[in-house]
Enzyme design. Structure first.
Site, PDB file in Angstrom:
ATOM      1  N   ARG A   1       3.190  -2.445  44.436  1.00 18.03           N
ATOM      2  CA  ARG A   1       4.315  -1.857  45.171  1.00 18.03           C
ATOM      3  C   ARG A   1       5.525  -1.785  44.258  1.00 18.03           C
ATOM      4  O   ARG A   1       5.633  -2.531  43.290  1.00 18.03           O
ATOM      5  CB  ARG A   1       4.615  -2.705  46.418  1.00 18.03           C
ATOM      6  CG  ARG A   1       3.437  -2.721  47.389  1.00 18.03           C
ATOM      7  CD  ARG A   1       3.657  -3.643  48.563  1.00 18.03           C
ATOM      8  NE  ARG A   1       4.744  -3.229  49.432  1.00 18.03           N
ATOM      9  CZ  ARG A   1       4.641  -2.325  50.415  1.00 18.03           C
ATOM     10  NH1 ARG A   1       3.485  -1.735  50.659  1.00 18.03           N
ATOM     11  NH2 ARG A   1       5.679  -2.021  51.163  1.00 18.03           N
TER      12      ARG A   1
ATOM     13  N   VAL B   1      -2.495  -0.358  44.360  1.00 17.34           N
ATOM     14  CA  VAL B   1      -2.270  -0.678  42.944  1.00 17.34           C
ATOM     15  C   VAL B   1      -0.910  -1.344  42.732  1.00 17.34           C
ATOM     16  O   VAL B   1      -0.379  -1.346  41.627  1.00 17.34           O
ATOM     17  CB  VAL B   1      -2.373   0.589  42.051  1.00 17.34           C
ATOM     18  CG1 VAL B   1      -3.792   1.141  42.084  1.00 17.34           C
ATOM     19  CG2 VAL B   1      -1.374   1.647  42.490  1.00 17.34           C
TER      20      VAL B   1
ATOM     21  N   HIS C   1      -8.702 -38.613  58.161  1.00 19.26           N
ATOM     22  CA  HIS C   1     -10.141 -38.397  57.975  1.00 19.26           C
ATOM     23  C   HIS C   1     -10.762 -38.000  59.311  1.00 19.26           C
ATOM     24  O   HIS C   1     -10.442 -38.608  60.323  1.00 19.26           O
ATOM     25  CB  HIS C   1     -10.808 -39.663  57.467  1.00 19.26           C
ATOM     26  CG  HIS C   1     -12.303 -39.534  57.401  1.00 19.26           C
ATOM     27  ND1 HIS C   1     -12.936 -38.818  56.401  1.00 19.26           N
ATOM     28  CD2 HIS C   1     -13.276 -39.997  58.224  1.00 19.26           C
ATOM     29  CE1 HIS C   1     -14.249 -38.866  56.609  1.00 19.26           C
ATOM     30  NE2 HIS C   1     -14.481 -39.560  57.707  1.00 19.26           N
TER      31      HIS C   1
HETATM   32  P1  FAD Z   1      10.492  -5.136  53.691  1.00 16.49           P
HETATM   33  O1  FAD Z   1       9.667  -6.017  54.527  1.00 16.49           O
HETATM   34  O2  FAD Z   1       9.829  -4.004  53.001  1.00 16.49           O
HETATM   35  O3  FAD Z   1      11.664  -4.599  54.629  1.00 16.49           O
HETATM   36  C1  FAD Z   1      12.586  -3.666  54.216  1.00 16.49           C
HETATM   37  C2  FAD Z   1      13.097  -2.938  55.434  1.00 16.49           C
HETATM   38  O4  FAD Z   1      14.243  -2.190  55.058  1.00 16.49           O
HETATM   39  C3  FAD Z   1      12.113  -1.925  56.014  1.00 16.49           C
HETATM   40  O5  FAD Z   1      12.076  -2.025  57.417  1.00 16.49           O
HETATM   41  C4  FAD Z   1      12.679  -0.575  55.591  1.00 16.49           C
HETATM   42  O6  FAD Z   1      12.370   0.468  56.485  1.00 16.49           O
HETATM   43  C5  FAD Z   1      14.162  -0.887  55.607  1.00 16.49           C
HETATM   44  N1  FAD Z   1      14.988  -0.022  54.758  1.00 16.49           N
HETATM   45  C6  FAD Z   1      14.781   0.334  53.458  1.00 16.49           C
HETATM   46  N2  FAD Z   1      15.800   1.103  53.014  1.00 16.49           N
HETATM   47  C7  FAD Z   1      16.673   1.199  54.049  1.00 16.49           C
HETATM   48  C8  FAD Z   1      17.907   1.861  54.209  1.00 16.49           C
HETATM   49  N3  FAD Z   1      18.485   2.543  53.217  1.00 16.49           N
HETATM   50  N4  FAD Z   1      18.531   1.779  55.421  1.00 16.49           N
HETATM   51  C9  FAD Z   1      17.952   1.091  56.448  1.00 16.49           C
HETATM   52  N5  FAD Z   1      16.786   0.451  56.342  1.00 16.49           N
HETATM   53  C10 FAD Z   1      16.161   0.500  55.155  1.00 16.49           C
HETATM   54  N6  FAD Z   1       3.641 -11.271  51.849  1.00 16.49           N
HETATM   55  C11 FAD Z   1       3.375 -12.552  52.155  1.00 16.49           C
HETATM   56  O7  FAD Z   1       4.184 -13.419  51.839  1.00 16.49           O
HETATM   57  N7  FAD Z   1       2.231 -12.901  52.812  1.00 16.49           N
HETATM   58  C12 FAD Z   1       1.301 -11.993  53.176  1.00 16.49           C
HETATM   59  O8  FAD Z   1       0.285 -12.333  53.776  1.00 16.49           O
HETATM   60  C13 FAD Z   1       1.540 -10.630  52.868  1.00 16.49           C
HETATM   61  N8  FAD Z   1       0.653  -9.681  53.220  1.00 16.49           N
HETATM   62  C14 FAD Z   1       0.922  -8.375  52.954  1.00 16.49           C
HETATM   63  C15 FAD Z   1      -0.013  -7.426  53.324  1.00 16.49           C
HETATM   64  C16 FAD Z   1       0.221  -6.089  53.084  1.00 16.49           C
HETATM   65  C17 FAD Z   1      -0.795  -5.070  53.503  1.00 16.49           C
HETATM   66  C18 FAD Z   1       1.459  -5.695  52.470  1.00 16.49           C
HETATM   67  C19 FAD Z   1       1.761  -4.251  52.220  1.00 16.49           C
HETATM   68  C20 FAD Z   1       2.391  -6.645  52.082  1.00 16.49           C
HETATM   69  C21 FAD Z   1       2.126  -7.991  52.316  1.00 16.49           C
HETATM   70  N9  FAD Z   1       3.035  -8.993  51.930  1.00 16.49           N
HETATM   71  C22 FAD Z   1       2.750 -10.304  52.194  1.00 16.49           C
HETATM   72  C23 FAD Z   1       4.306  -8.671  51.242  1.00 16.49           C
HETATM   73  C24 FAD Z   1       5.476  -8.704  52.242  1.00 16.49           C
HETATM   74  O9  FAD Z   1       5.219  -7.773  53.263  1.00 16.49           O
HETATM   75  C25 FAD Z   1       6.773  -8.363  51.525  1.00 16.49           C
HETATM   76  O10 FAD Z   1       6.954  -9.241  50.430  1.00 16.49           O
HETATM   77  C26 FAD Z   1       7.968  -8.518  52.456  1.00 16.49           C
HETATM   78  O11 FAD Z   1       7.850  -7.670  53.577  1.00 16.49           O
HETATM   79  C27 FAD Z   1       9.276  -8.191  51.721  1.00 16.49           C
HETATM   80  O12 FAD Z   1      10.338  -8.316  52.589  1.00 16.49           O
HETATM   81  P2  FAD Z   1      11.684  -7.477  52.385  1.00 16.49           P
HETATM   82  O13 FAD Z   1      12.588  -7.892  53.501  1.00 16.49           O
HETATM   83  O14 FAD Z   1      12.153  -7.614  51.008  1.00 16.49           O
HETATM   84  O15 FAD Z   1      11.259  -5.949  52.544  1.00 16.49           O
HETATM   85  P1  AMP Z   2      -1.483  -6.111  43.250  1.00 17.97           P
HETATM   86  O1  AMP Z   2      -0.258  -5.879  42.402  1.00 17.97           O
HETATM   87  O2  AMP Z   2      -1.843  -7.564  43.466  1.00 17.97           O
HETATM   88  O3  AMP Z   2      -1.437  -5.343  44.543  1.00 17.97           O
HETATM   89  O4  AMP Z   2      -2.708  -5.491  42.403  1.00 17.97           O
HETATM   90  C1  AMP Z   2      -2.803  -4.122  42.040  1.00 17.97           C
HETATM   91  C2  AMP Z   2      -3.976  -3.972  41.074  1.00 17.97           C
HETATM   92  O5  AMP Z   2      -4.247  -2.571  40.869  1.00 17.97           O
HETATM   93  C3  AMP Z   2      -3.734  -4.567  39.691  1.00 17.97           C
HETATM   94  O6  AMP Z   2      -4.740  -5.523  39.437  1.00 17.97           O
HETATM   95  C4  AMP Z   2      -3.831  -3.370  38.735  1.00 17.97           C
HETATM   96  O7  AMP Z   2      -4.443  -3.709  37.515  1.00 17.97           O
HETATM   97  C5  AMP Z   2      -4.703  -2.391  39.515  1.00 17.97           C
HETATM   98  N1  AMP Z   2      -4.546  -0.961  39.097  1.00 17.97           N
HETATM   99  C6  AMP Z   2      -3.395  -0.302  38.825  1.00 17.97           C
HETATM  100  N2  AMP Z   2      -3.635   1.023  38.500  1.00 17.97           N
HETATM  101  C7  AMP Z   2      -4.990   1.204  38.576  1.00 17.97           C
HETATM  102  C8  AMP Z   2      -5.886   2.332  38.370  1.00 17.97           C
HETATM  103  N3  AMP Z   2      -5.450   3.548  38.023  1.00 17.97           N
HETATM  104  N4  AMP Z   2      -7.234   2.133  38.538  1.00 17.97           N
HETATM  105  C9  AMP Z   2      -7.688   0.913  38.889  1.00 17.97           C
HETATM  106  N5  AMP Z   2      -6.900  -0.175  39.092  1.00 17.97           N
HETATM  107  C10 AMP Z   2      -5.567  -0.051  38.953  1.00 17.97           C
END
Ligand code: FAD
Ligand code: AMP
Length: 475
Positions: free
Chosen positions: A280, A278, A452
Site C-alpha cells: 500500500r 503488492v 497450566h
Molecule cells: P486508514 O484506516 O486508511 O484511514 C484513513 C481514513 O481517512 C479513510 O477513512 C479515508 O477515507 C480518510 N481520508 C483520506 N483522505 C481524506 C481527506 N482528504 N479528507 C477526509 N477523509 C480522508 N492492520 C493491523 O494492525 N492488523 C490487521 O489485521 C490488519 N489487517 C488488514 C487487512 C487488510 C485487507 C488491509 C487492507 C489492511 C490491514 N491492516 C491491518 C492495516 C490497517 O488497516 C491500517 O494500518 C490502518 O487502517 C491505518 O490507519 P490510518 O488511520 O492511518 O488510515
Molecule cells: P505486503 O507489503 O506485505 O503487502 O507484501 C506485498 C508483496 O508483493 C511483497 O512481498 C512484494 O515483493 C510483492 N510484489 C510486489 N510487486 C510484485 C509483482 N509485480 N509480482 C509479484 N509480486 C510482487
C-alpha cells in the site's frame, strides 16, 4: 468565516478517530473529517481498518476457519456433521454486520465525547485552515484550528499492466466481496494481505496460487518462522511461487490471463479472479493545497519527525500516511501520543516494540529483532525455542503446530525479539511486548508463573530454553 477548533483531524481511521477521541477527552474542542461512505450511503468511520481491512478480513478468516475445521478436523474429535456447504452471501452478511456495528460504535463515541464529525473531504490550506467539501452537498465549510492532524491513511499500490476492474482484477475491497468462491484465484504478492485473503478463499475451496517477486518467503519475518510457515501453507494447498514477477494481466471473457516471469522463464496462467496485494502507498491525493507548506518524502509519505510533527508548526501526521509499519495499532498509538502532546502532556511511542501479526493458520506474530537482523548487526545473542507440540493445551486443542522462539542479549539477557508461529500467536505476543517494553529479560519471563495448561506455557519454556533449562524438551 471559519469555524474555530482546538484540533481538526483529517481522516477517521484508527489513527484519526482515536486521536480525536483522546483530544476530546483532554478537553480540546475537536473536529474529525472523514470522506468514507458505507454501503448505506452514509458516513462510515473507522477507515480502512474497520471497513475494508483488519476487521472484515478477520471476520472472513474466522468464518472460513470454521468451515475448514468442520470439513477436515471434526471427524478426529468424533464429530460427524456430513458434507458441509458454504453460504457465501450469509458469510458476507455476517461480516457486514460486524463492520456496521463497529463503524456505528465510532460515531457513537464521537457523539459521547463531543467530537464534531464532518462527512466529506478535507484539504489543508495555509495557516492551519481546513476546507471541507461536504459529501451531501456542494457546499464547502471552512475550519481553523491551533492544531491539525493529518491521518489520511493508505491505498493499494497498482502495478503497471495490471488494471483493477473491481470484478475480475481486484484489491482488498473486491476480495472481501466475492459473491461466490472462485475456482481459481491468483494472488499477486505473498505478503500479509495476500496470505490472509488467499487463506480465506483457499479454505472455502478455491485453488489459490500466490505469485511473489522476491526469492525469499516472508522476508520480514524471522527465517525459522518463515520456513515453517511456508511448509504449513504448502500442506494446506496454498501454491506459493517465489521469484515470480507478474508482468501483465488481462481480462478475457470471464477469465484473467496473467503473464509471469519466473524460474522457468515467461509463463501464462489463467484465473477466475486475481487479487493484487503488492503493498500500500500513503494516500495524500487532494489533501494538501500548494501553499500548505507540508513536505512529502521521496516515497510520497508525509514527512514527520520522531514525534509526528510535519514541516509546518501545529500540523501533525500519523498512521499509514507517514513512515513506519502500516498497522492499525501503530496508527492509533501515534494518534494518542499526538493528542496528548497537543494537550501539553508528555508522550512517546516506542517503535521497537510494535508487534506484527499475520492472521493465517497457524498465526504468526513477532516483536523486536529477528535472528538475521541480530546477526547482521553483529549482536551477540542467545536463542531459546519451544514447540507447541510439547504443550498439553496445544494437543488438546488439536492444533499443536508451531513454536515460540526467543532471542536475548548474550550478556545482559534483555529480550531482543520474540517470534511465534502457532494458534493464538496474536494474543501470546502481548506478554512478550510487555516484557520488552519494561526492558525485561528471558529470566524475568522464566520466573513468572504461567497457567497450566495454556499455550502461554510455550512462551515460558522458550524463555527457560534461552538458558537451556526448559523442562519439557531436551535442551
Ligand atoms: P486508514 O484506516 O486508511 O484511514 C484513513 C481514513 O481517512 C479513510 O477513512 C479515508 O477515507 C480518510 N481520508 C483520506 N483522505 C481524506 C481527506 N482528504 N479528507 C477526509 N477523509 C480522508 N492492520 C493491523 O494492525 N492488523 C490487521 O489485521 C490488519 N489487517 C488488514 C487487512 C487488510 C485487507 C488491509 C487492507 C489492511 C490491514 N491492516 C491491518 C492495516 C490497517 O488497516 C491500517 O494500518 C490502518 O487502517 C491505518 O490507519 P490510518 O488511520 O492511518 O488510515
Ligand atoms: P505486503 O507489503 O506485505 O503487502 O507484501 C506485498 C508483496 O508483493 C511483497 O512481498 C512484494 O515483493 C510483492 N510484489 C510486489 N510487486 C510484485 C509483482 N509485480 N509480482 C509479484 N509480486 C510482487
Amino acid at each position: 468565516m471559519s469555524e474555530q477548533f482546538d484540533l481538526v483531524v483529517i481522516g477517521g481511521g484508527p489513527g484519526g478517530y482515536v486521536a480525536a477521541i483522546r483530544a476530546a477527552q483532554l478537553g480540546l474542542k475537536t473536529a474529525c473529517i472523514d470522506m468514507n461512505t458505507g454501503k448505506d450511503g452514509k458516513s462510515a468511520l473507522g477507515g480502512t481498518c474497520l471497513n475494508v481491512g483488519c476487521i472484515p478480513s478477520k471476520a472472513l478468516l474466522d468464518s472460513s476457519k470454521h468451515f475448514h475445521h468442520l470439513k477436515h478436523d471434526y471427524a478426529e474429535h468424533g464429530i460427524e456433521a456430513g458434507e458441509p456447504a458454504i453460504d457465501v452471501a450469509q458469510m458476507l452478511k455476517r461480516k457486514d454486520g460486524i463492520v456496521a456495528k463497529l463503524t456505528g460504535g465510532v460515531a457513537g463515541l464521537f457523539k459521547a465525547n463531543k467530537v464534531t464529525a464532518y462527512h466529506g473531504r478535507g484539504r489543508l490550506l495555509a495557516d492551519r485552515q481546513v476546507e471541507v467539501s461536504l459529501h451531501d452537498s456542494d457546499d464547502k465549510v471552512m475550519l481553523e484550528a491551533a492544531n491539525v492532524i493529518l491521518a489520511s491513511g493508505s491505498v493499494p499500490i497498482q502495478i503497471p499492466n495490471v488494471a483493477f476492474d473491481g470484478e475480475f482484477i481486484v484489491d482488498n475491497v473486491g476480495a472481501l466481496e466475492f459473491d461466490a468462491v472462485p475456482k481459481r484465484l491468483g494472488v499477486i504478492g505473498a505478503g500479509v494481505i495476500g496470505l490472509e485473503l488467499g487463506s480465506v478463499w483457499s479454505r472455502l475451496g478455491a485453488d489459490v496460487i500466490l505469485l511473489e517477486a522476491l526469492p525469499d518467503f516472508l522476508a520480514l519475518a524471522d527465517t525459522d518462522i518463515a520456513r515453517q510457515a511456508g511448509r504449513e501453507f504448502k500442506k494446506q494447498g496454498l501454491d506459493i511461487r517465489l521469484s515470480t514477477l507478474v508482468k501483465s494481466a488481462k481480462v478475457k471473457g470471464k477469465e484473467v490471463r496473467v503473464t509471469v516471469e519466473g524460474k522457468n522463464g515467461e509463463e501464462q496462467l489463467t484465473f477466475d479472479r486475481l487479487l493484487v496485494s503488492v503493498g500500500r502507498r500513503a494516500y495524500t491525493d487532494n489533501l494538501l493545497a500548494d501553499d500548505s507548506g507540508v513536505k512529502l518524502t521521496e516515497r510520497g509519505q508525509i514527512e514527520v519527525d520522531e514525534n509526528s510533527r510535519t514541516s509546518v508548526p501545529g500540523v501533525w501526521a500519523v498512521g499509514d500516511c507517514v513512515r513506519g509499519p502500516m498497522l492499525a495499532h501503530k496508527a492509533s498509538e501515534e494518534g494518542i501520543a499526538v493528542a496528548e502532546m497537543i494537550a501539553g502532556k508528555p508522550a512517546h511511542i516506542h517503535f521497537d516494540t510494535v508487534p506484527w501479526v499475520i492472521y493465517t493458520d497457524p498465526e504468526i506474530a513477532w516483536v523486536g529483532k529477528t535472528e538475521q537482523e541480530l546477526k547482521e548487526a553483529g549482536v551477540e545473542y542467545a536463542a531459546g525455542s519451544f514447540p507447541f507440540a510439547a504443550t498439553g493445551r496445544g494437543l488438546a486443542l488439536g492444533n499443536a503446530v508451531g513454536m515460540v522462539k526467543m532471542l536475548a542479549d548474550a550478556e545482559t539477557d534483555e529480550i531482543l525479539g520474540v517470534h511465534i508461529i502457532g494458534a493464538n500467536a496474536s494474543e501470546l505476543i502481548a506478554e512478550c511486548v510487555v516484557a520488552m517494553e519494561f526492558g525485561g529479560s528471558s529470566e524475568d519471563l522464566a520466573r513468572i508463573v504461567h497457567a497450566h495448561p495454556t499455550l502461554s506455557e510455550a512462551v515460558h519454556e522458550a524463555a527457560l530454553n534461552v538458558d537451556k533449562r526448559a523442562i519439557h524438551r531436551v535442551n
